[in-house]
Design a protein around this motif. Structure first.
Motif, PDB file in Angstrom:
ATOM      1  N   GLY A 231       2.103   7.983  -1.176  1.00  0.00           N
ATOM      2  CA  GLY A 231       0.940   7.341  -1.599  1.00  0.00           C
ATOM      3  C   GLY A 231       0.953   6.224  -0.769  1.00  0.00           C
ATOM      4  N   ALA A 232      -0.291   5.791  -0.550  1.00  0.00           N
ATOM      5  CA  ALA A 232      -0.477   4.333   0.369  1.00  0.00           C
ATOM      6  C   ALA A 232      -0.023   3.263  -0.622  1.00  0.00           C
ATOM      7  CB  ALA A 232      -1.767   4.043   0.619  1.00  0.00           C
ATOM      8  N   LYS A 233       0.107   3.320  -1.769  1.00  0.00           N
ATOM      9  CA  LYS A 233       0.662   2.212  -2.887  1.00  0.00           C
ATOM     10  C   LYS A 233       2.155   1.930  -2.579  1.00  0.00           C
ATOM     11  CE  LYS A 233      -1.038   1.578  -7.272  1.00  0.00           C
ATOM     12  NZ  LYS A 233      -1.521   1.962  -8.562  1.00  0.00           N
TER      13      LYS A 233
ATOM     14  N   LEU B 280       2.619   0.021   0.585  1.00  0.00           N
ATOM     15  CA  LEU B 280       2.038  -1.289   0.262  1.00  0.00           C
ATOM     16  C   LEU B 280       3.235  -2.240  -0.276  1.00  0.00           C
ATOM     17  CD1 LEU B 280      -1.762  -0.816  -0.936  1.00  0.00           C
ATOM     18  CD2 LEU B 280      -1.002  -2.228   0.942  1.00  0.00           C
TER      19      LEU B 280
ATOM     20  N   TRP C   2      -8.503  -5.467  -4.380  1.00  0.00           N
ATOM     21  CA  TRP C   2      -8.012  -4.490  -5.369  1.00  0.00           C
ATOM     22  C   TRP C   2      -6.865  -4.784  -6.227  1.00  0.00           C
ATOM     23  CZ3 TRP C   2      -3.707  -0.873  -4.064  1.00  0.00           C
ATOM     24  CH2 TRP C   2      -3.465   0.385  -4.860  1.00  0.00           C
TER      25      TRP C   2
ATOM     26  N   TYR D 168      -2.829  -5.448  -5.731  1.00  0.00           N
ATOM     27  CA  TYR D 168      -2.177  -6.174  -4.855  1.00  0.00           C
ATOM     28  C   TYR D 168      -1.379  -7.333  -5.677  1.00  0.00           C
ATOM     29  CZ  TYR D 168      -5.205  -4.228  -1.303  1.00  0.00           C
ATOM     30  OH  TYR D 168      -5.970  -3.152  -0.330  1.00  0.00           O
TER      31      TYR D 168
ATOM     32  N   ASN E 182      -7.997  -5.830   3.606  1.00  0.00           N
ATOM     33  CA  ASN E 182      -8.335  -4.497   3.205  1.00  0.00           C
ATOM     34  C   ASN E 182      -9.889  -4.180   3.355  1.00  0.00           C
ATOM     35  OD1 ASN E 182      -9.410  -2.995  -0.009  1.00  0.00           O
ATOM     36  ND2 ASN E 182      -8.500  -1.974   1.828  1.00  0.00           N
TER      37      ASN E 182
ATOM     38  N   ASN F 276     -12.103  -2.062  -1.160  1.00  0.00           N
ATOM     39  CA  ASN F 276     -12.141  -1.696  -2.748  1.00  0.00           C
ATOM     40  C   ASN F 276     -11.857  -3.290  -3.153  1.00  0.00           C
ATOM     41  OD1 ASN F 276     -11.855  -0.914  -5.217  1.00  0.00           O
ATOM     42  ND2 ASN F 276     -10.310   0.260  -4.974  1.00  0.00           N
TER      43      ASN F 276
ATOM     44  N   ASP G  61      -4.635  -2.891   5.011  1.00  0.00           N
ATOM     45  CA  ASP G  61      -4.798  -1.621   4.128  1.00  0.00           C
ATOM     46  C   ASP G  61      -6.092  -0.979   4.603  1.00  0.00           C
ATOM     47  OD1 ASP G  61      -5.355   0.303   2.059  1.00  0.00           O
ATOM     48  OD2 ASP G  61      -4.995  -0.960   0.564  1.00  0.00           O
TER      49      ASP G  61
ATOM     50  N   ILE H 157      -7.007   2.383   4.323  1.00  0.00           N
ATOM     51  CA  ILE H 157      -7.340   3.559   3.389  1.00  0.00           C
ATOM     52  C   ILE H 157      -8.608   4.124   3.334  1.00  0.00           C
ATOM     53  CG2 ILE H 157      -7.390   2.712   1.038  1.00  0.00           C
ATOM     54  CD1 ILE H 157      -5.300   5.211   0.542  1.00  0.00           C
ATOM     55  N   TYR H 158      -9.503   3.137   3.565  1.00  0.00           N
ATOM     56  CA  TYR H 158     -11.003   3.598   3.725  1.00  0.00           C
ATOM     57  C   TYR H 158     -11.630   3.403   5.197  1.00  0.00           C
ATOM     58  CZ  TYR H 158     -11.042   3.083  -1.298  1.00  0.00           C
ATOM     59  OH  TYR H 158     -10.554   3.250  -2.777  1.00  0.00           O
TER      60      TYR H 158
ATOM     61  N   SER I 167      -5.280   9.927   0.367  1.00  0.00           N
ATOM     62  CA  SER I 167      -6.073  10.290  -0.981  1.00  0.00           C
ATOM     63  C   SER I 167      -7.370  10.176  -0.829  1.00  0.00           C
ATOM     64  CB  SER I 167      -5.554   8.864  -1.789  1.00  0.00           C
ATOM     65  OG  SER I 167      -4.383   9.210  -2.403  1.00  0.00           O
ATOM     66  N   LYS I 168      -7.970   9.283  -0.086  1.00  0.00           N
ATOM     67  CA  LYS I 168      -9.368   9.308  -0.100  1.00  0.00           C
ATOM     68  C   LYS I 168     -10.098  10.051   0.886  1.00  0.00           C
ATOM     69  CE  LYS I 168      -8.243   5.783  -2.715  1.00  0.00           C
ATOM     70  NZ  LYS I 168      -8.605   5.620  -4.204  1.00  0.00           N
TER      71      LYS I 168
ATOM     72  N   ARG J  98      -0.250  12.566  -3.375  1.00  0.00           N
ATOM     73  CA  ARG J  98       0.655  11.228  -3.157  1.00  0.00           C
ATOM     74  C   ARG J  98       1.191  11.310  -1.656  1.00  0.00           C
ATOM     75  NH1 ARG J  98      -1.766   8.446  -4.786  1.00  0.00           N
ATOM     76  NH2 ARG J  98       0.011   6.887  -4.913  1.00  0.00           N
ATOM     77  N   VAL J  99       0.315  11.023  -0.738  1.00  0.00           N
ATOM     78  CA  VAL J  99       0.842  10.957   0.654  1.00  0.00           C
ATOM     79  C   VAL J  99       0.083   9.871   1.423  1.00  0.00           C
ATOM     80  CG1 VAL J  99       2.243  12.872   1.470  1.00  0.00           C
ATOM     81  CG2 VAL J  99      -0.283  13.277   1.160  1.00  0.00           C
TER      82      VAL J  99
ATOM     83  N   TYR K 233     -17.771   2.279  -3.074  1.00  0.00           N
ATOM     84  CA  TYR K 233     -18.025   1.373  -4.073  1.00  0.00           C
ATOM     85  C   TYR K 233     -19.331   0.447  -3.946  1.00  0.00           C
ATOM     86  CZ  TYR K 233     -13.053   2.533  -4.579  1.00  0.00           C
ATOM     87  OH  TYR K 233     -11.988   3.094  -4.793  1.00  0.00           O
TER      88      TYR K 233
HETATM   89  C1  LIG Z   1      -7.517  -0.494  -1.260  1.00  0.00           C
HETATM   90  C2  LIG Z   1      -6.823   0.504  -2.014  1.00  0.00           C
HETATM   91  N1  LIG Z   1      -5.258   0.623  -1.209  1.00  0.00           N
HETATM   92  C3  LIG Z   1      -4.470   1.551  -1.598  1.00  0.00           C
HETATM   93  C4  LIG Z   1      -5.080   2.413  -2.545  1.00  0.00           C
HETATM   94  C5  LIG Z   1      -3.890   3.558  -3.161  1.00  0.00           C
HETATM   95  O1  LIG Z   1      -3.934   4.851  -2.464  1.00  0.00           O
HETATM   96  P1  LIG Z   1      -2.699   5.939  -2.679  1.00  0.00           P
HETATM   97  O2  LIG Z   1      -3.412   6.970  -3.503  1.00  0.00           O
HETATM   98  O3  LIG Z   1      -2.483   6.508  -1.445  1.00  0.00           O
HETATM   99  O4  LIG Z   1      -1.689   5.275  -3.248  1.00  0.00           O
HETATM  100  C6  LIG Z   1      -6.078   2.500  -3.095  1.00  0.00           C
HETATM  101  C7  LIG Z   1      -6.555   3.455  -4.441  1.00  0.00           C
HETATM  102  O5  LIG Z   1      -7.355   3.519  -5.172  1.00  0.00           O
HETATM  103  C8  LIG Z   1      -7.012   1.611  -2.816  1.00  0.00           C
HETATM  104  O6  LIG Z   1      -8.296   1.575  -3.243  1.00  0.00           O
END
Ligand SMILES: Cc1ncc(COP(=O)(O)O)c(C=O)c1O
Length: 375
Positions: free
Chosen positions: A89-91, A94, A115, A118, A160, A164, A192, A194-195, A225-226, A234-235, A311
């Protein structure tokens, strides 16, 4: 038990609990679409062909090369496959980025409202989040305020965009100005993205790593994820300067080891699934329209244009309620949404996700109107 968890926040968690079936759920930042069939088949094929053992920690070279190609194709980011680390996951990416860019006691700038994860993630590793409020009419960065927040302890600025929870897409000029500040004060940028594929305005998503002075100080974080509806798989990944990526590899080697081996090919297949990404985006655009029109039709709710991601960050101060009162009232009316005072600088706003399906958006608007407009 160690004391490090005592003051650690849990972000939106109290308002993310699954409500009763009868409640319309506008809270979860998760695409409702099915994961692309090709991705599922590749994961099954991986399992059946014995990809169930330990493997290369940063991810298969094949997948890392696909990520490098993808980044160049879609975001003009030049990355070497050797400098890509695939993470759970991106988490997790991070977390590694924060470990790489800060030591305990160092400061990291967050552009708030940001978000919810963080802040606790930085605190987890002993770094200090410094919140710099964005402009609350359009949620774009206040460049002067960023400059003023820098101290001798500042090490990193987190960007970001698309954002989000606010849905803001920073303009190329704003990103360039943040890069200029980072260069001037010799700071890291963690971006970040991810979007990054969900942009609804006519300026593009620009990665700081593509701008002069940006590449050598930016760690790009992204994930599947998105845009590919793969939250539970979880990648994610990170890429950036060589030394930083060596540290990322050490972080992964000493924690997660790697993502599931059978997911490597599936993640690669996803990167070729542009048709899905585009058709999901078409749906999001439609839902965004329905959500913004619906919310705007309710007196007391101000809806700044959501520029990207999925969002709406709506200002509900005109209703005379606090955001907590509003969210609790909405739940009673049968709509679950998030009061933004749970995060820094979010007071007076609620976050609504339009990843929910179209009928859930229509029904939620009907319920809010019944509650607030006595219809
Ligand atoms: C801004 C942001 N970064 C990272 C993530 C985490 O994504 P992942 O599911 O890849 O861990 C999210 C998920 O809600 C997010 O909104």
């Amino acid at each position: 038990m160690s004391s490090r968890f005592e003051s650690l926040g849990v972000g939106f968690a109290p308002y993310l609990q699954p409500p009763g079936k009868e409640v319309v759920r506008w809270t979860v930042g998760e695409p409702g679409f099915e994961t692309p069939r090709e991705v599922i088949e590749a994961a099954i094929e991986g399992l059946e062909s014995g990809k169930t053992k330990y493997t290369r920690g940063p991810g298969s070279m094949d997948l890392c090369q696909s990520v490098a190609d993808y980044l160049l194709r879609h975001h003009s980011i030049e990355a070497r496959a050797e400098d890509v680390v695939i993470t759970p996951g991106a988490k997790q990416a991070l977390l590694y980025s924060f470990l790489i860019t800060t030591m305990p006691g160092d400061e990291a700038i967050l552009l708030s409202p940001s978000w919810a994860s963080y802040e606790p993630m930085l605190e987890f590793i002993g770094a200090t989040p410094i919140h710099v409020k964005v402009k609350m009419d359009n949620f774009h960065p206040d460049i002067e305020a960023i400059r003023e927040a820098i101290t001798e302890k500042t090490r990193m600025i987190l960007i970001n965009s698309p954002c989000n929870p606010t849905g803001a897409v920073f303009t190329p000029d704003e990103i360039a100005k943040i890069v200029e500040i980072a260069v001037e004060y010799d700071l890291w940028i963690v971006s970040d993205e991810i979007y990054g594929r969900m942009v609804w305005v006519d300026w593009p998503h620009v990665s700081p790593s593509t701008l002069p002075g940006g590449k050598e100080r930016t760690i790009v974080v992204n994930g599947w994820s998105k845009s590919w509806a793969m939250t539970g798989m979880r990648v994610g990944f990170l890429t950036g300067p060589r030394d930083a990526m060596r540290a990322a590899m050490k972080s992964q080697a000493n924690s997660a080891s790697h993502i599931p081996t059978f997911m490597m090919d599936a993640a690669k297949v996803a990167l070729g699934c542009d048709d899905y990404v585009n058709s999901f985006n078409k749906e999001y655009l439609k839902r965004r329209e329905i959500m913004t029109n619906g919310l705007s039709s309710i007196p007391g709710i101000r809806v700044p244009e959501p520029e990207g991601a999925f969002y709406v960050f709506a200002d509900i101060t005109g209703t005379g309620m606090s955001d907590i009162e509003f969210a609790d009232g909405a739940l009673e009316a049968g709509v679950q949404l998030i009061p933004a005072s749970l995060i820094k600088d979010g007071d007076g706003f609620v976050r609504v996700s339009y990843a929910a399906d179209e009928e859930a958006i229509h029904e939620g608007i009907r319920r809010l109107r019944r509650w607030l407009c006595q219809e």
